[in-house]
Design a protein around this motif. Structure first.
Motif, PDB file in Angstrom:
ATOM      1  N   THR A 633     -16.848  45.870  12.179  1.00 19.42           N
ATOM      2  CA  THR A 633     -18.110  46.170  11.687  1.00 19.42           C
ATOM      3  C   THR A 633     -18.785  44.783  12.053  1.00 19.42           C
ATOM      4  OG1 THR A 633     -17.542  45.350   9.642  1.00 19.42           O
ATOM      5  CG2 THR A 633     -17.597  47.850  10.016  1.00 19.42           C
ATOM      6  N   LEU A 634     -18.249  43.836  12.800  1.00 19.49           N
ATOM      7  CA  LEU A 634     -18.865  42.639  13.030  1.00 19.49           C
ATOM      8  C   LEU A 634     -19.698  42.636  14.310  1.00 19.49           C
ATOM      9  CD1 LEU A 634     -15.774  40.212  12.411  1.00 19.49           C
ATOM     10  CD2 LEU A 634     -17.595  40.688  10.835  1.00 19.49           C
ATOM     11  N   GLY A 635     -20.850  41.780  14.295  1.00 19.06           N
ATOM     12  CA  GLY A 635     -21.431  41.351  15.441  1.00 19.06           C
ATOM     13  C   GLY A 635     -20.965  40.006  16.079  1.00 19.06           C
ATOM     14  N   THR A 636     -21.414  39.752  17.287  1.00 21.56           N
ATOM     15  CA  THR A 636     -21.127  38.446  17.756  1.00 21.56           C
ATOM     16  C   THR A 636     -22.005  38.011  18.875  1.00 21.56           C
ATOM     17  OG1 THR A 636     -19.517  36.563  18.577  1.00 21.56           O
ATOM     18  CG2 THR A 636     -19.450  38.904  19.320  1.00 21.56           C
ATOM     19  N   VAL A 637     -22.390  36.616  19.217  1.00 21.54           N
ATOM     20  CA  VAL A 637     -23.315  36.284  20.252  1.00 21.54           C
ATOM     21  C   VAL A 637     -22.431  35.563  21.386  1.00 21.54           C
ATOM     22  CG1 VAL A 637     -25.280  34.797  20.750  1.00 21.54           C
ATOM     23  CG2 VAL A 637     -25.291  36.376  18.784  1.00 21.54           C
ATOM     24  N   ILE A 638     -22.802  35.801  22.706  1.00 22.11           N
ATOM     25  CA  ILE A 638     -22.343  35.187  23.747  1.00 22.11           C
ATOM     26  C   ILE A 638     -23.270  34.926  24.618  1.00 22.11           C
ATOM     27  CG2 ILE A 638     -20.072  36.605  23.490  1.00 22.11           C
ATOM     28  CD1 ILE A 638     -21.012  37.888  26.157  1.00 22.11           C
ATOM     29  N   GLY A 639     -23.029  33.568  25.513  1.00 23.80           N
ATOM     30  CA  GLY A 639     -24.018  32.887  26.368  1.00 23.80           C
ATOM     31  C   GLY A 639     -24.481  33.799  27.580  1.00 23.80           C
ATOM     32  N   LEU A 640     -25.759  33.891  27.922  1.00 18.40           N
ATOM     33  CA  LEU A 640     -26.382  34.371  29.007  1.00 18.40           C
ATOM     34  C   LEU A 640     -26.099  33.395  30.187  1.00 18.40           C
ATOM     35  CD1 LEU A 640     -29.792  36.299  29.347  1.00 18.40           C
ATOM     36  CD2 LEU A 640     -29.242  34.172  30.842  1.00 18.40           C
ATOM     37  N   GLU A 641     -25.639  34.130  31.165  1.00 21.54           N
ATOM     38  CA  GLU A 641     -25.308  33.232  32.667  1.00 21.54           C
ATOM     39  C   GLU A 641     -26.351  33.380  33.705  1.00 21.54           C
ATOM     40  OE1 GLU A 641     -21.281  33.806  33.508  1.00 21.54           O
ATOM     41  OE2 GLU A 641     -20.552  32.729  31.673  1.00 21.54           O
ATOM     42  N   GLN A 642     -26.484  34.833  34.373  1.00 20.30           N
ATOM     43  CA  GLN A 642     -27.176  35.160  35.122  1.00 20.30           C
ATOM     44  C   GLN A 642     -28.471  35.933  35.296  1.00 20.30           C
ATOM     45  OE1 GLN A 642     -25.136  35.586  39.108  1.00 20.30           O
ATOM     46  NE2 GLN A 642     -23.310  35.254  38.096  1.00 20.30           N
ATOM     47  N   GLY A 643     -28.338  36.458  33.953  1.00 26.66           N
ATOM     48  CA  GLY A 643     -29.312  37.361  33.696  1.00 26.66           C
ATOM     49  C   GLY A 643     -29.090  38.710  33.218  1.00 26.66           C
ATOM     50  N   PRO A 644     -29.707  39.687  32.483  1.00 28.33           N
ATOM     51  CA  PRO A 644     -29.340  40.764  32.052  1.00 28.33           C
ATOM     52  C   PRO A 644     -28.872  42.055  33.263  1.00 28.33           C
ATOM     53  CG  PRO A 644     -31.572  40.853  31.415  1.00 28.33           C
ATOM     54  CD  PRO A 644     -31.020  39.335  31.936  1.00 28.33           C
ATOM     55  N   SER A 645     -29.609  41.803  34.435  1.00 29.57           N
ATOM     56  CA  SER A 645     -29.489  42.834  35.549  1.00 29.57           C
ATOM     57  C   SER A 645     -28.205  42.281  36.152  1.00 29.57           C
ATOM     58  CB  SER A 645     -30.714  42.816  36.368  1.00 29.57           C
ATOM     59  OG  SER A 645     -30.930  41.569  36.850  1.00 29.57           O
ATOM     60  N   VAL A 646     -27.691  41.274  35.925  1.00 33.28           N
ATOM     61  CA  VAL A 646     -26.506  40.810  36.990  1.00 33.28           C
ATOM     62  C   VAL A 646     -25.275  40.634  36.136  1.00 33.28           C
ATOM     63  CG1 VAL A 646     -25.766  38.818  38.439  1.00 33.28           C
ATOM     64  CG2 VAL A 646     -28.176  39.639  38.445  1.00 33.28           C
ATOM     65  N   ASP A 647     -25.425  39.747  35.050  1.00 33.12           N
ATOM     66  CA  ASP A 647     -24.230  39.563  34.229  1.00 33.12           C
ATOM     67  C   ASP A 647     -23.368  40.888  33.905  1.00 33.12           C
ATOM     68  OD1 ASP A 647     -24.617  37.052  33.977  1.00 33.12           O
ATOM     69  OD2 ASP A 647     -25.862  36.860  32.162  1.00 33.12           O
ATOM     70  N   GLU A 648     -22.155  40.727  34.171  1.00 30.31           N
ATOM     71  CA  GLU A 648     -20.971  41.852  34.159  1.00 30.31           C
ATOM     72  C   GLU A 648     -20.215  41.569  33.121  1.00 30.31           C
ATOM     73  OE1 GLU A 648     -18.954  44.016  37.863  1.00 30.31           O
ATOM     74  OE2 GLU A 648     -17.600  42.169  37.031  1.00 30.31           O
TER      75      GLU A 648
END
Length: 845
Positions: A633-648
């Motif tokens: 039931t937890l949520g978490t945040v990770i860093g953006l690297e190249q953008g939402p259309s590219v990050d895999e």
């Protein structure tokens, strides 16, 4: 087979449980996505469209639905689509003016009342077809609102979110990642940006435009540039497409007219390619137990519906993401567009970050608020806000419909940990005071994303809701009418109309209604969440049921599903994972799952690993074919690297089924020789703003509530020290202290009774020569020293030293002798008092 999430709470087939956030105090909706619609009959909050609509003289509407169509949709599209889609024009003729009933029939072929966002009309304007605004997305959102408002109750039907197999199943691939060190960027790409883009995309530019990827600070420039660079396909980088497709600020050769010339876009692409070629590829360890991979946009869009917005008269979703216009997509004309000024930036995942800038409407269009709210005598302002800090006051203006510092129709503001609500009525003054604020002890306002709603109606008066809950703060002003509202005021976000009382923070959504939402409706809008969200289905079929998938014999169709979103310009939010199989005949049998981690671009994310302690079993006892099985039931945040259309993204496991890859942490590095210890913090500090305020009151005997003193305090409060550290004390702080000291001493000396009690031997009516003889000086200075100087302290100034300084000040101020003007004695006494009480004697502790 597809698993369907029915977002109406009474029909929800996938019974996903309530989610508690670990990282951010935002409760995301349990897959809620009903679409709101307009009421059955036309209320006062809908403008009837342009003159063509108002002058209609054809056959009357044949049904109530045709009447809603005319009111909410037809009258609003005549000036946008009527030149082509009219009688005798291009089919479908939904903007014909000869017969609204025929227009209605034509519109039904291109409008989906059950799911307005999926209408062909919306898709057409989203693709750029005759978009009347500078943003295709804003046109699509506005068209959606037109259709939603027309839909009325039929638009309240449940919206279905169908979980289906992702179109592609790929393994986590070798990926290039931006190095932490900006040296390669600085070598290859940065020179072009600083040479050709610094006139705008730099903080010190004449007209600075965010993002500042041409900043003088290489680290700031590198961070801003990353989301606009595609390391895998340099030609798809935003820097390249802006030059190649849009000819944005090309500096030499814009097009390919001469094949012997290198275009500017080619030059930029080559620079990014050189940068990319110098970056090594990240390879996933072959022993890793991993899911299939996907990008954010490979996910299934989670509808942002479920909101109650029947009476919304202005709505800003902040989707534009560029330039300086925030579009009102409520569908209620005239559209109340906001112009962004000063220092601001667009936030990824929809939103604006005001860093001293503001967003303001025109006077003419702001009048819509006056007319439509005054007609109902009630309203609601609701939005998602993330204050930059909890030290802002004034109050700092978050949303204000005003004419200046002391005149307004309404305001939502911030004072430290409090939300403030001002409303002008027949029982308040022109500034909307007395105000309503949340209780100090509750500290409702926090520097994190919060849903805030303020409502007013003539029965309940003002109410404040935070994160879906009524705060319980009772309005002390008897409700009145809004007859005194002024239609010449303007709507401003982030400051007052004169740019004072600035508020800093992020606004991700804002809506104004001309009805007071009920507590249930506020809670509904809070639970609907905010921003663009997706369901990511991470395939684990081959791990838990390793059959010949190529021959179609793997029937598990099993996924770990996350609700995911771009949280801001720098990170992603992953929330509440659950396991589900899209095969209704498959039931998990005693499948262990341990140590799940989130991966991005060929490696595990270095932060945000909230699921590494998981140790559970996927089995039939806890599995529901419709709801799946909760993983966390937890949520978490990770860093953006190249953008939402590219990050895999992908998942890894220490154990899943009979596959294991136990993570062994590397041996810790030897402890380095500790550096020289930092200097011990000074034991000497300064009084903070509220301590200065109270201390001066104690020294002078003047009440903190004295009108002039209080007014000066509110004016200089932000100029006074906010922390006790002596290292952070500035000269500007001393100026604030001096102004407040002067006001306190003026109040003391102007009060003949109080000054006589404090300085019984001093002759305030005498000339400077007579009053400031040796006896008079002692009669003034000695009582001051008693009040100002500490006693019994280990370290303090000597009385004689302070007395000498004050006597020197008197000598300077009385040098005019017998030629001094009348009243000089009291002025000098005020100055001596202010010098003593506002000095380090009072300030240092």
């Amino acid at each position: 087979m597809m698993t369907t999430i029915m977002t109406n709470s009474t029909k929800q087939r996938l019974k996903k449980p309530t989610v508690k956030m670990m990282v951010v105090p935002v409760l995301f909706s349990v897959l809620a996505a009903c679409t709101g619609g307009g009421p059955e009959n036309a209320p006062v909050n809908q403008n009837q469209g342009n003159n063509g609509g108002n002058n209609y003289s054809g056959p009357p509407p044949q049904t109530d639905d045709v009447q809603r169509f005319q009111t909410y949709f037809w009258s609003n599209v005549l000036d946008k689509c009527g030149d082509c889609h009219n009688e005798g024009g291009q089919s479908p003729t939904f903007a014909r003016q000869d017969d609204v009933n025929l227009a209605y029939a034509e519109a039904n072929t291109v409008a989906d009342l059950g799911s307005p966002a999926d209408s062909r009309l919306v898709a057409k304007v989203l693709s750029g077809h005759n978009c009347w605004l500078s943003s295709n997305q804003a046109c699509a959102d506005t068209m959606t609102s037109y259709i939603t408002n027309w839909a009325g109750n039929s638009g309240n039907a449940s919206t279905e979110i169908e979980l289906s197999d992702p179109p592609t199943l790929s393994d986590p691939g070798a990926t290039k990642n931006f190095p932490e060190d900006p040296t390669l960027f600085q070598t290859y790409v940065y020179p072009l940006l600083t040479q050709y883009c610094s006139d705008c995309h730099k903080e010190s530019a004449t007209t600075p435009i965010s993002p500042f990827f041409a900043s003088d600070d290489i680290n700031s420039a590198y961070a801003a540039a990353q989301s606009r660079i595609n390391l895998d396909t340099p030609a798809d980088s935003r820097f390249v497409t802006r030059l190649r497709s849009e000819f944005h600020n090309c500096w030499d050769v814009c097009e390919y007219d001469d094949p012997n010339l290198v275009s500017d876009s080619d030059e930029m692409e080559a620079a990014i390619a050189q940068f990319s070629d110098a970056i090594p590829v990240s390879q996933l360890d072959p022993d890793t137990v991993s899911s299939k991979a996907m990008t954010l946009y490979n996910g299934i869009l989670a509808s942002s519906g479920g909101r109650h917005e029947v009476d919304a008269i202005a709505t800003w979703q902040f989707k534009a993401g560029q330039n300086n216009t925030a579009f009102d997509t409520s569908g209620v004309e005239p559209a109340l567009e906001l112009t962004l000024n000063g220092e601001f930036e667009w936030v990824g995942g929809w939103g604006i970050n005001l860093k001293g800038g503001s967003a303001r409407a025109s006077t003419a269009n702001s009048k819509k608020l006056h007319d439509l709210i005054k007609a109902t005598n009630e309203y609601t302002i609701e939005g998602w806000f993330a204050p930059a800090n909890v030290t802002q006051e004034g109050p700092a203006r978050i949303v204000s419909y005003s004419g200046g510092e002391t005149t307004r129709n309404f305001m939502l503001g911030q004072t430290l940990y409090n939300y403030d609500f001002l409303n002008r009525s027949t029982n308040s003054d022109a500034n909307g005071e007395p105000g309503l604020s949340t209780a100090d002890a509750d500290e409702r306002l926090q520097a994190t994303l919060q849903h805030v709603a303020i409502t007013y109606d003539p029965v309940n008066g003002r109410r404040i809701y935070v994160n879906g809950e009524y705060t319980g703060d009772v309005d002390g002003v008897e409700p009145g009418t809004l007859n005194d509202w002024d239609d010449t005021y303007i709507l401003v976000l982030g400051s007052e109309t004169n740019n004072d009382f600035k508020w800093q923070g992020v606004i991700k959504f804002l809506s104004i209604h001309n009805r007071a939402l009920t507590a249930e409706q506020v809670s509904q809008n809070f639970n609907a969440g905010v921003g663009e969200r997706f369901y990511l289905l991470f395939n684990i079929s081959q791990i838990i049921n390793p059959t010949d998938e190529a021959n179609g014999t793997n029937e598990a169709r099993a996924y770990i599903v996350f609700e995911a979103a771009q949280w801001d310009s720098y990170s992603y939010l992953f929330n509440a994972p659950f396991f589900i199989s899209l095969n209704p005949d498959f039931t998990p049998q005693a499948i262990p799952l341990k140590g799940m981690s989130l991966g991005i671009n060929g490696k595990e994310s270095p932060v945000g690993q909230a699921y590494r302690n998981l140790d559970l079993t996927l089995d039939g006892a806890n599995y529901d074919p419709d709801a799946g099985q909760v993983v966390s039931t937890l949520g978490t945040v990770i860093g953006l690297e190249q953008g939402p259309s590219v990050d895999e993204f992908f998942l890894t496991f220490e154990q899943l089924g009979d596959k294991t890859n136990v993570r062994v942490d590397a041996d810790p590095s030897p402890v380095p020789t500790p550096p020289d210890a930092s200097p011990v913090a000074s034991e000497i500090g300064v009084r903070t703003f509220e301590e200065v305020y109270a201390t001066l009151a104690q020294m002078t005997g003047v009440s903190m509530n004295h009108p002039k003193v209080q007014a000066t305090y509110l004016k200089v409060k932000q100029q006074l020290p906010t922390s006790e550290g002596i290292e952070s004390f500035l000269s500007s702080h001393q100026m604030g202290v001096t102004q407040l000291s002067i006001e306190y001493c003026s109040a003391l000396m102007d009060d003949t009774t109080l000054r006589a009690q404090t300085f019984p031997g001093f002759n305030f009516g005498g000339s400077v020569t007579a009053a400031f003889d040796a006896t008079g000086r002692s009669a003034l200075i000695d009582p001051l020293l008693v009040r100002v100087m500490g006693t019994g302290l280990a370290s303090q100034p000597a009385d004689n030293d302070v007395s000498t300084e004050l006597n020197n000040l008197i000598d300077t101020l009385t040098a005019c002798g017998n030629s001094c003007e009348a009243g000089r004695t009291v002025k000098v006494a005020k100055s001596v008092c202010a010098a003593a009480s506002g000095s380090a004697v009072m300030l240092v502790q």
